[in-house]
Motif scaffolding. Structure first.
Motif: not given
Length: 347
Positions: A6-15
């Motif tokens: 589950d992705i909830n923030h733009p930074a999570h895409v990069h993580y």
């Protein structure tokens, strides 16, 4: 293995993007669910990650609104789980993944680096199987007899900015007509997350004064998380696709930001930052304490301009600074791949 993230923030895409790429090469399958956000959608599309868009973040702040939103997120995860049948759930502090994993009796591995997100910790800790936190995370998340918290020796931002994953691409500078170290990035955020409700941000006038002061010395590029109807920013507003932001960060003279993620990204690049947000974060606290010549946090207006004056005159070897940090840490993406593939739930 089938993994739901589950992705909830733009930074999570990069993580997770490098982790997903490496794991897919090993034959693992993914179902990616993400909050409906223009930037998140654009990043996932840019990196070629197939994803399912769920609900937007609520406009109104408050505990009730946050809990209602969480219920919607859980429903999305539950429905997609019925079709995908994941073996493992993952996310960055994703309570929705944690709760859903328990409903299907499957393991859930989370990551987290945000100490002040107290409500989220209370929700996901009883349900997740493990939570990975960086070494500087100042909070003990242990629940009950066995600790689910595992610390790793790296900065979260190294999941995508470590030298093995990231190469500095200066072509974006040509697009904008700027040169390395001859511009300063400024990032003002929307303060629309639950943990931002009580934050006393700098005034709009002070934020404009910051732009004017820095513009006396360097070209200023302003990134606004939420659009504003103010012509003052017209000459400074940065308009690029979000995946190019890291290259701008890496080549800036320094950064002034209200966002902790972009402050720490600058640090990992070796670029000095001034974090103008009163929220305390383990990464910012550690960086400001360990590297006081290039990492600063304050919302005191006098100190803000004193630090800006210091940064204007500074001469930091960013390549050496980045190398120094990487010498002291591990590659967290490779660590995450190994951890997930060898993970066993403690019963």
């Amino acid at each position: 293995m089938k993994i739901l993230i589950d992705i909830n923030h733009p930074a999570h895409v990069h993580y997770f993007r490098n982790f997903i790429k490496l794991m897919e090469a090993k034959g693992h399958q993914f179902c990616i669910i993400n909050r409906d956000s223009q930037m998140i959608n654009q990043l996932l599309d840019n990196y070629g990650i197939t994803h399912i868009i769920r609900n937007k973040r609520p406009e109104k702040k408050g505990t009730i609104a946050s809990l209602t939103n969480l219920l919607r997120m859980i429903v999305w995860c539950f429905r997609k789980s019925l079709k995908f049948h994941p073996d493992l759930y993952m996310g960055f502090a994703s309570s929705a993944c944690a709760v859903t994993s328990r409903l299907f009796n499957k393991p859930c591995i989370l990551m987290d680096d945000t100490e002040h997100n107290v409500m989220n910790h209370k929700i996901y800790m009883p349900f997740c199987s493990a939570v990975l936190t960086p070494f500087y995370f100042s909070k003990n998340l242990q629940l009950g007899e066995h600790s689910k918290q595992i610390r790793f020796n790296a900065y979260v931002e190294q999941l995508y900015l470590h030298s093995l994953q990231y190469k500095n691409n200066k072509s974006v500078l040509n697009e904008l007509g700027v040169k390395p170290k001859e511009y300063v990035l400024i990032r003002y955020i929307a303060y629309d997350a639950h943990h931002d409700m009580a934050v006393q941000a700098l005034s709009d006038d002070t934020k404009k004064k910051i732009v004017v002061e820095i513009a006396k010395h360097y070209q200023v590029l302003v990134s606004l998380e939420k659009g504003v109807n103010d012509t003052f920013y017209d000459d400074y507003l940065l308009k690029i696709s979000p995946e190019k932001m890291h290259d701008l960060e890496a080549n800036a003279k320094f950064m002034v930001t209200e966002g902790a993620t972009m402050a720490s990204e600058s640090f990992v690049h070796g670029v000095p930052f001034l974090y103008i947000n009163p929220l305390k974060c383990g990464n910012i606290d550690y960086e400001c304490t360990k590297y006081p010549a290039r990492c600063f946090q304050t919302t005191d207006e006098i100190k803000v301009f004193d630090i800006i004056n210091q940064l204007v005159k500074s001469d930091i070897d960013t390549d050496a600074a980045k190398h120094e940090v990487e010498e002291l840490t591990i590659n967290p993406t490779l660590y995450l791949v190994n951890f997930v593939e060898h993970f066993q739930v403690k019963r």
